[in-house]
Every structure is written in C-alpha cells, then in structure tokens.
Design a protein around this motif. Structure first.
Motif, mmCIF file in Angstrom:
data_model
loop_
_atom_site.group_PDB
_atom_site.id
_atom_site.type_symbol
_atom_site.label_atom_id
_atom_site.label_comp_id
_atom_site.label_asym_id
_atom_site.label_seq_id
_atom_site.Cartn_x
_atom_site.Cartn_y
_atom_site.Cartn_z
ATOM 1 N N SER A 41 0.853 -1.206 0.000
ATOM 2 C CA SER A 41 0.000 0.000 0.000
ATOM 3 C C SER A 41 0.877 1.239 0.000
ATOM 4 O O SER A 41 2.031 1.196 0.445
ATOM 5 N N TYR A 45 1.569 12.206 0.269
ATOM 6 C CA TYR A 45 1.035 13.417 0.902
ATOM 7 C C TYR A 45 1.409 14.672 0.121
ATOM 8 O O TYR A 45 1.001 15.763 0.467
ATOM 9 N N ILE A 131 7.107 -0.953 7.008
ATOM 10 C CA ILE A 131 6.388 0.314 6.747
ATOM 11 C C ILE A 131 7.422 1.419 6.662
ATOM 12 O O ILE A 131 8.203 1.614 7.597
ATOM 13 N N TYR A 133 7.741 5.320 6.278
ATOM 14 C CA TYR A 133 6.959 6.552 6.386
ATOM 15 C C TYR A 133 7.908 7.736 6.395
ATOM 16 O O TYR A 133 8.904 7.724 7.110
ATOM 17 N N ASN A 139 3.692 7.339 2.865
ATOM 18 C CA ASN A 139 3.670 6.204 3.788
ATOM 19 C C ASN A 139 3.463 4.959 2.926
ATOM 20 O O ASN A 139 2.429 4.812 2.288
ATOM 21 N N THR A 141 3.773 0.645 2.566
ATOM 22 C CA THR A 141 3.923 -0.656 3.214
ATOM 23 C C THR A 141 4.488 -1.626 2.194
ATOM 24 O O THR A 141 3.878 -1.872 1.150
HETATM 25 C C1 NAG Z 1 1.172 3.974 7.344
HETATM 26 O O1 NAG Z 1 0.394 2.962 6.747
HETATM 27 C C2 NAG Z 1 0.211 1.817 7.559
HETATM 28 C C3 NAG Z 1 -0.552 0.784 6.779
HETATM 29 O O2 NAG Z 1 -1.598 1.330 6.071
HETATM 30 C C4 NAG Z 1 -0.478 2.216 8.855
HETATM 31 O O3 NAG Z 1 -0.614 1.100 9.679
HETATM 32 C C5 NAG Z 1 0.321 3.285 9.558
HETATM 33 O O4 NAG Z 1 -0.345 3.720 10.713
HETATM 34 C C6 NAG Z 1 0.578 4.453 8.635
HETATM 35 N N1 NAG Z 1 1.471 5.404 9.302
HETATM 36 C C7 NAG Z 1 1.245 6.708 9.317
HETATM 37 C C8 NAG Z 1 2.245 7.512 10.070
HETATM 38 O O5 NAG Z 1 0.314 7.201 8.748
#
Ligand code: NAG
Ligand code: NAG
Length: 225
Positions: A41, A45, A131, A133, A139, A141
């Motif tokens: 995924s 941003y 992950i 980020y 972000n 995965t």
């Molecule tokens: C990034 O994506 C993952 C999976 O979708 C999620 O679990 C995680 O919280 C996200 N991290 C942020 C900082 O948004």
C-alpha cells in the motif's frame, strides 16, 4: 544418580553438533536466494510537479530499472496492491545485503524529485512487512512474503529440531538408565554371590572349628575319663 545426570549431557553434544551444523547448512541456501519485495500500500502526501495534471511516481533501486507506479496519482489516497500487478515486485533482496532504493517523481524540467531514499534491508521486514513513512511525503507498506516464509520455516525447523533434540535426550536417558540398571544388577548379584560364598566359607570354617573343638572336648573328656 550423578552418572545418570552427567552422561546424557556429554553424550548429547555430538548429536547437537550434527543438528546445529545441519541447521547452518540448511539456512545457507535460504540466505542466498533472492527475496521479492512487493508494494502492499502507498499513500502520498505531496507532489512536486506543478505543470502536468498528474504526477508520475516511480520506485527505483540503484543499478536497477525504474518501476513506475501507474495508478498512484492522487494525494492522500490510500492505494492498495496485491502483489500481482504487472510491475510487481518492486525489487529483490539477495541475501543479507541492503539496497539503496527510493521513491521518486518524474520532473519535466529539472532532475527528478525525491520523496525519500533509504537502505532497503531484510531486517526492515517484521513478519514480512516493512512500513516506510516519511513525514509530509509518503507512507508505504512493503511486503516480503519470501522473508516471512523463510522466518516461518526457520521457526518450525528450529522447533522440530528442538523436539528431535528432546527425543534424542529421552532415548539417551532411557538407554543409559537401562545400562546403569544392568550394571547395578550385575554388581548387586555379584556382591550377593560373593557374600554368600564368604558366608559359606565362614560357616564351614566355623563348623570345622566346632568339630575340632568337639574333638578336643572329646579328647579332653576321654583323657579325663
Ligand atoms: C502507514 O500505513 C500503515 C498501513 O496502512 C499504517 O498502519 C500506519 O499507521 C501508517 N502510518 C502513518 C504515520 O500514517
Ligand atoms: C531493465 O529493463 C530492460 C528492458 O526493459 C531489461 O532488458 C533488463 O533485464 C531490465 N533489468 C533489470 C535489472 O530488471
């Protein structure tokens, strides 16, 4: 009891060595085979291109081909993939060596824009998932199913080796217990027989002594009479 406790431990060291070396050898081919990294995924941003209607985003590892992510166009939209897309996998990780990879955006005027560049390593994948980020950028995965399979099989093989060890320990304990029991029986029987023999000899000696003493008494009696 000391013998029983000590012998299995010293006896197990050789099977343990065999098991450990077989474990090492079996893990070598696994560490040499490449692990496919797929994108599970991604959410961006930010985009850097202001001229075109949609950004063209690609993943790239040093020395490899660029992998364009054809669908990823909108900011703040969570794109989900299943690993079967034509452009998957993103890359492969051979063994323990990390790769310098990154996420970029084509730029029509200047050099391509960088979302982020990082070292992609097998260690990043926990249960096959990593992950990545970066604040205000994206972000993502990443999935490494082979890594997961590798760790799973390593876990099951260690646990089966563990039970094999336990089995060998148990067999050794049983064999040594039996040997110790046989030895103890032989020693006990021998000691009993020796004691019986000694007793018989003693009894005989005692009897003879009594007999002789009887003779003496008789003699004495005869003399006195
Ligand atoms: C990034 O994506 C993952 C999976 O979708 C999620 O679990 C995680 O919280 C996200 N991290 C942020 C900082 O948004
Ligand atoms: C890169 O792409 C070219 C042509 O599309 C292909 O022949 C080559 O094998 C690819 N290289 C890698 C490392 O995937």
């Amino acid at each position: 009891m000391k013998v029983r406790r000590y012998l299995p431990l010293s006896g197990v060291s050789i099977p343990h060595l065999i098991l450990i070396s077989s474990l090492i050898f079996s893990s070598i081919p696994g560490s040499l085979s490449s692990k496919a990294i797929t994108l599970r995924s991604i959410q961006i941003y930010n985009t850097h291109e202001f001229l075109g209607p949609h950004p063209t985003i690609y993943f790239y590892c040093k020395g490899e081909n660029k992998t364009i992510l054809p669908d990823v166009k909108e900011k703040h939209f969570s794109y989900i993939f299943y690993g079967e897309e034509s452009w998957q996998p993103l890359t492969e990780l051979p063994g323990k060596k990390c790769k310098r990879c990154g996420l970029y955006e084509f730029d029509t005027i200047k050099s391509d824009d960088v979302f982020d560049e990082w070292d992609l390593c097998l260690d990043d994948f926990i249960n096959g998932i990593s992950i990545h980020y970066k604040a205000k950028q994206f972000n993502a995965t990443l999935l490494c199913e082979d890594c997961q399979v590798a760790t799973d099989s390593a876990q099951t093989s260690t646990s089966s080796d563990g039970s094999a060890n336990k089995k060998i320990d148990l067999i050794l304990v049983v064999v040594i217990s039996v040997l110790v029991s046989i030895m103890a029986t032989i020693v006990t029987v021998g000691a009993y027989k020796y004691w019986q023999k000694r007793k018989r000899e003693k009894d005989q000696a005692h009897f003879l002594k009594l007999f002789e003493e009887g003779d003496d008494i008789e003699d004495e009696l005869g003399l006195s009479m």
